[in-house]
Design a protein around this motif. Sequence first.
Motif, mmCIF file in Angstrom:
data_model
loop_
_atom_site.group_PDB
_atom_site.id
_atom_site.type_symbol
_atom_site.label_atom_id
_atom_site.label_comp_id
_atom_site.label_asym_id
_atom_site.label_seq_id
_atom_site.Cartn_x
_atom_site.Cartn_y
_atom_site.Cartn_z
ATOM 1 N N THR A 41 0.810 -1.222 0.000
ATOM 2 C CA THR A 41 0.000 0.000 0.000
ATOM 3 C C THR A 41 0.838 1.265 0.000
ATOM 4 O O THR A 41 0.318 2.344 -0.267
ATOM 5 N N SER A 42 2.126 1.148 0.310
ATOM 6 C CA SER A 42 2.994 2.320 0.254
ATOM 7 C C SER A 42 4.449 1.891 0.213
ATOM 8 O O SER A 42 4.795 0.764 0.574
ATOM 9 N N ALA A 43 5.281 2.804 -0.243
ATOM 10 C CA ALA A 43 6.726 2.588 -0.288
ATOM 11 C C ALA A 43 7.397 3.887 0.125
ATOM 12 O O ALA A 43 6.823 4.968 -0.017
ATOM 13 N N VAL A 44 8.603 3.767 0.648
ATOM 14 C CA VAL A 44 9.383 4.938 1.035
ATOM 15 C C VAL A 44 10.628 4.967 0.153
ATOM 16 O O VAL A 44 11.398 4.009 0.134
ATOM 17 N N LEU A 45 10.793 6.053 -0.586
ATOM 18 C CA LEU A 45 11.913 6.207 -1.502
ATOM 19 C C LEU A 45 12.683 7.479 -1.152
ATOM 20 O O LEU A 45 12.109 8.459 -0.677
ATOM 21 N N ARG A 46 13.969 7.454 -1.423
ATOM 22 C CA ARG A 46 14.821 8.637 -1.262
ATOM 23 C C ARG A 46 15.236 9.052 -2.663
ATOM 24 O O ARG A 46 15.792 8.251 -3.419
ATOM 25 N N LEU A 47 14.955 10.305 -3.034
ATOM 26 C CA LEU A 47 15.185 10.764 -4.394
ATOM 27 C C LEU A 47 15.675 12.204 -4.367
ATOM 28 O O LEU A 47 14.978 13.087 -3.866
ATOM 29 N N CYS A 48 16.877 12.425 -4.872
ATOM 30 C CA CYS A 48 17.437 13.774 -4.977
ATOM 31 C C CYS A 48 17.364 14.534 -3.653
ATOM 32 O O CYS A 48 16.971 15.700 -3.612
ATOM 33 N N GLY A 49 17.713 13.873 -2.580
ATOM 34 C CA GLY A 49 17.765 14.532 -1.283
ATOM 35 C C GLY A 49 16.437 14.735 -0.598
ATOM 36 O O GLY A 49 16.354 15.454 0.397
ATOM 37 N N THR A 50 15.373 14.143 -1.088
ATOM 38 C CA THR A 50 14.068 14.281 -0.449
ATOM 39 C C THR A 50 13.399 12.910 -0.371
ATOM 40 O O THR A 50 13.862 11.941 -0.956
ATOM 41 N N TRP A 51 12.328 12.834 0.354
ATOM 42 C CA TRP A 51 11.577 11.594 0.522
ATOM 43 C C TRP A 51 10.357 11.606 -0.383
ATOM 44 O O TRP A 51 9.704 12.636 -0.545
ATOM 45 N N LEU A 52 10.033 10.449 -0.946
ATOM 46 C CA LEU A 52 8.861 10.293 -1.793
ATOM 47 C C LEU A 52 8.113 9.054 -1.341
ATOM 48 O O LEU A 52 8.716 7.980 -1.225
#
Length: 132
Positions: A41-52
């Motif tokens: 139902t959700s994922a935590v990603l780190r992208l270009c210094g921010t969280w998505l």
Amino acid sequence: MQDFPAGAELTHIRVVRDVNRSRGFYRDIAGAELIREYGGTSAVLRLCGTWLLPVTGGGPTDDKPTMPFTELEHPYTVSHAMTFWVSDCQAAYDTLRARGARFLTPPVDHGFEVRCFFRDPDGHLLKLSEAR
């Protein structure tokens, strides 16, 4: 405006139809790092210094009692976009396109900025921008 406490960070939540598809797009095409997943139902990603956080939609909760999370209703409108500031728009475009990103146009030179737009699998708008 008062500053946030030291160590505060910003997270972008994107309501998506399919978390696995979005996770794959942001990880494999945009180059995000997968940090964790929560039961499809959700994922935590780190992208270009921010969280998505791509998350599936859902009804109101006790901390947002009148506000459901809903998917983008009209994919040809924009209510939120994320910009990737890059040093070379053409090179970033070439890399992302080779990974499978589908752009609206190739990079366009506006003098002060070279930019181009693409969408994630749910139609959310993403922008590459090279400031001059």
